[in-house]
Design a protein around this motif. Sequence first.
Motif, PDB file in Angstrom:
ATOM      1  N   LYS A 153      38.457  16.262  23.178  1.00 10.71           N
ATOM      2  CA  LYS A 153      37.781  16.566  21.917  1.00 10.71           C
ATOM      3  C   LYS A 153      37.089  15.327  21.352  1.00 10.71           C
ATOM      4  O   LYS A 153      35.966  15.404  20.842  1.00 10.71           O
ATOM      5  N   ILE A 154      37.751  14.178  21.442  1.00 13.08           N
ATOM      6  CA  ILE A 154      37.154  12.934  20.951  1.00 13.08           C
ATOM      7  C   ILE A 154      35.906  12.592  21.751  1.00 13.08           C
ATOM      8  O   ILE A 154      34.882  12.169  21.198  1.00 13.08           O
ATOM      9  N   LYS A 155      35.973  12.774  23.076  1.00  7.67           N
ATOM     10  CA  LYS A 155      34.813  12.495  23.922  1.00  7.67           C
ATOM     11  C   LYS A 155      33.659  13.420  23.564  1.00  7.67           C
ATOM     12  O   LYS A 155      32.495  12.993  23.498  1.00  7.67           O
ATOM     13  N   ALA A 156      33.975  14.696  23.303  1.00  4.08           N
ATOM     14  CA  ALA A 156      32.935  15.654  22.914  1.00  4.08           C
ATOM     15  C   ALA A 156      32.272  15.238  21.600  1.00  4.08           C
ATOM     16  O   ALA A 156      31.045  15.277  21.470  1.00  4.08           O
ATOM     17  N   LEU A 157      33.077  14.831  20.626  1.00  3.01           N
ATOM     18  CA  LEU A 157      32.527  14.395  19.339  1.00  3.01           C
ATOM     19  C   LEU A 157      31.631  13.175  19.517  1.00  3.01           C
ATOM     20  O   LEU A 157      30.576  13.069  18.881  1.00  3.01           O
ATOM     21  N   SER A 158      32.046  12.259  20.382  1.00  4.95           N
ATOM     22  CA  SER A 158      31.243  11.073  20.641  1.00  4.95           C
ATOM     23  C   SER A 158      29.906  11.444  21.272  1.00  4.95           C
ATOM     24  O   SER A 158      28.851  10.930  20.874  1.00  4.95           O
ATOM     25  N   GLU A 159      29.925  12.343  22.239  1.00  6.89           N
ATOM     26  CA  GLU A 159      28.686  12.767  22.912  1.00  6.89           C
ATOM     27  C   GLU A 159      27.734  13.439  21.939  1.00  6.89           C
ATOM     28  O   GLU A 159      26.539  13.109  21.884  1.00  6.89           O
ATOM     29  N   LEU A 160      28.253  14.373  21.163  1.00  6.26           N
ATOM     30  CA  LEU A 160      27.398  15.118  20.240  1.00  6.26           C
ATOM     31  C   LEU A 160      26.853  14.224  19.133  1.00  6.26           C
ATOM     32  O   LEU A 160      25.715  14.401  18.686  1.00  6.26           O
ATOM     33  N   THR A 161      27.647  13.250  18.713  1.00  5.37           N
ATOM     34  CA  THR A 161      27.183  12.324  17.671  1.00  5.37           C
ATOM     35  C   THR A 161      26.101  11.403  18.212  1.00  5.37           C
ATOM     36  O   THR A 161      25.073  11.182  17.560  1.00  5.37           O
ATOM     37  N   ASN A 189      34.233  10.518  11.226  1.00  2.00           N
ATOM     38  CA  ASN A 189      33.062   9.684  11.479  1.00  2.00           C
ATOM     39  C   ASN A 189      31.891  10.525  11.995  1.00  2.00           C
ATOM     40  O   ASN A 189      30.734  10.302  11.608  1.00  2.00           O
ATOM     41  N   ALA A 190      32.198  11.496  12.860  1.00  2.00           N
ATOM     42  CA  ALA A 190      31.141  12.373  13.377  1.00  2.00           C
ATOM     43  C   ALA A 190      30.548  13.219  12.258  1.00  2.00           C
ATOM     44  O   ALA A 190      29.324  13.405  12.181  1.00  2.00           O
ATOM     45  N   TYR A 191      31.400  13.718  11.360  1.00  2.00           N
ATOM     46  CA  TYR A 191      30.914  14.562  10.261  1.00  2.00           C
ATOM     47  C   TYR A 191      29.975  13.771   9.345  1.00  2.00           C
ATOM     48  O   TYR A 191      28.940  14.282   8.911  1.00  2.00           O
ATOM     49  N   ILE A 192      30.331  12.536   9.057  1.00  2.00           N
ATOM     50  CA  ILE A 192      29.490  11.701   8.202  1.00  2.00           C
ATOM     51  C   ILE A 192      28.110  11.503   8.825  1.00  2.00           C
ATOM     52  O   ILE A 192      27.087  11.558   8.140  1.00  2.00           O
ATOM     53  N   GLN A 193      28.065  11.297  10.123  1.00  2.00           N
ATOM     54  CA  GLN A 193      26.799  11.004  10.792  1.00  2.00           C
ATOM     55  C   GLN A 193      25.960  12.253  11.050  1.00  2.00           C
ATOM     56  O   GLN A 193      24.730  12.174  11.083  1.00  2.00           O
ATOM     57  N   LEU A 194      26.609  13.402  11.223  1.00  2.00           N
ATOM     58  CA  LEU A 194      25.874  14.606  11.602  1.00  2.00           C
ATOM     59  C   LEU A 194      25.505  15.493  10.420  1.00  2.00           C
ATOM     60  O   LEU A 194      24.519  16.218  10.479  1.00  2.00           O
ATOM     61  N   SER A 195      26.303  15.452   9.349  1.00  2.00           N
ATOM     62  CA  SER A 195      26.016  16.314   8.205  1.00  2.00           C
ATOM     63  C   SER A 195      24.867  15.730   7.382  1.00  2.00           C
ATOM     64  O   SER A 195      24.928  14.587   6.937  1.00  2.00           O
ATOM     65  N   LYS A 196      23.847  16.515   7.189  1.00  2.00           N
ATOM     66  CA  LYS A 196      22.659  16.027   6.491  1.00  2.00           C
ATOM     67  C   LYS A 196      22.741  16.241   4.973  1.00  2.00           C
ATOM     68  O   LYS A 196      22.116  15.510   4.208  1.00  2.00           O
ATOM     69  N   ASN A 197      23.502  17.248   4.533  1.00  3.65           N
ATOM     70  CA  ASN A 197      23.538  17.585   3.113  1.00  3.65           C
ATOM     71  C   ASN A 197      24.809  17.135   2.411  1.00  3.65           C
ATOM     72  O   ASN A 197      24.752  16.542   1.332  1.00  3.65           O
ATOM     73  N   GLU A 198      25.962  17.393   3.013  1.00  8.91           N
ATOM     74  CA  GLU A 198      27.239  17.040   2.382  1.00  8.91           C
ATOM     75  C   GLU A 198      28.119  16.269   3.369  1.00  8.91           C
ATOM     76  O   GLU A 198      29.094  16.809   3.890  1.00  8.91           O
ATOM     77  N   PRO A 199      27.792  15.007   3.646  1.00  8.11           N
ATOM     78  CA  PRO A 199      28.541  14.252   4.662  1.00  8.11           C
ATOM     79  C   PRO A 199      29.975  13.909   4.262  1.00  8.11           C
ATOM     80  O   PRO A 199      30.743  13.442   5.094  1.00  8.11           O
ATOM     81  N   PHE A 200      30.326  14.146   2.980  1.00 10.70           N
ATOM     82  CA  PHE A 200      31.679  13.809   2.522  1.00 10.70           C
ATOM     83  C   PHE A 200      32.467  15.055   2.121  1.00 10.70           C
ATOM     84  O   PHE A 200      33.465  14.962   1.407  1.00 10.70           O
TER      85      PHE A 200
END
Length: 384
Positions: A153-161, A189-200
């Motif tokens: 799962k961590i590797k997948a998040l890294s790839e997609l980010t 960390n992935a959510y912060i980088q990928l979310s364009k409207n509400e990263p938090f």
Amino acid sequence: MFSYLRDLLYQSYVEFGYLPLFIEIALTFIIIAITSTISAYLVIITKRYRGYVKEKRLAHISPIVEAMITEQVLLNEDLEKNVPVENIEFDSNAISKPMYKRAWVRQILIDILIQYRKNFGGEVGFLLRKLYLDMNLQKDSFAKLKSFKWERKIKALSELTQLDIPISDATILPLTNSKNPSLRVAARNAYIQLSKNEPFKFFDIATEPLLPWDQLDMFRIITSTKEIAIPSFSRWVSYSNNKSVISFCLKLIAHYDQQTAIPAVMDLLSNRDHYFRADAINCLGKLSAEEAEGRLVKMYSNQPLNCQIEILKALGRIASGRHLDFLRHEFIYSTNFDARMNAARSIIKHNTEKSRTIVEELIKTVTSENQLILKHCNNPLIKY
């Protein structure tokens, strides 16, 4: 043959029961030791064999994959003709070879694409991402997110980010609150980088703590991510039940100089947790909140040492000049060395005519130890 072995084992079992107890125990430990040793050797041999096979595959496939990427992306003629990236088409024969349907080849391809994208930006970087999508490699990455193994799962998040592929909130938000610390950090960390409207947004559901090292890494990502939507962090200071989230938001409020958050931060001054109060005082000082000075001075005598030191620092950062006499008093009469040191620093930080006069007067009248403190704090080469 099978019946013979069965009879032999049964006879051995029966005879084992007639042995003395200490011999039975010794034989049991011997069998366990031999079995464990054989199992360990089998695991080591299997891992080494897999590593050998992986290296051989990588050595064979990598040049082929790199040549394809170079031809389709780096040397793409349409890039020189200023054709928009979204309109560039790849050679279907080159990217749809049967070898690219094998899972291990596709993983090598993903890893090499990510490595290239780290080194190339602009249109080349966008074209590398387009190749990833056109070859439907995101399907492989999302499949890893459904794995039961947290490492995958961590590797997948890294790839997609790395390739800027959006992930739905329903998929990633539960991971931001995972019991596994490594997966939790990677998801946040992935959510912060990928979310364009509400990263938090994950702050709203966070029940697991933000550890100090996690906060440091997250702060780096937040401050270095371009075009990130920065909200008013006072909402979590006021309503969150997660102490680590509030503490982290105070740091972000100070970093982004969110003056509108001052009332929410001041509400924390009455919190029972003195570590919370110290964080809030530190934040108010960095915000240069003059409206908080009077309350800070008034509460000073009832606070533990960590809060008192933060109050002295805050008065120096705010530097309104209204409480120089208070700082002077604490410098002269405090019995704690750190308190006197910070009082001296705050007086000097004012850098006004009155503060300089106070320092000159103190140097002539205080003890030799306090004189050393003042001279030390006056040294412009020493940064606090």
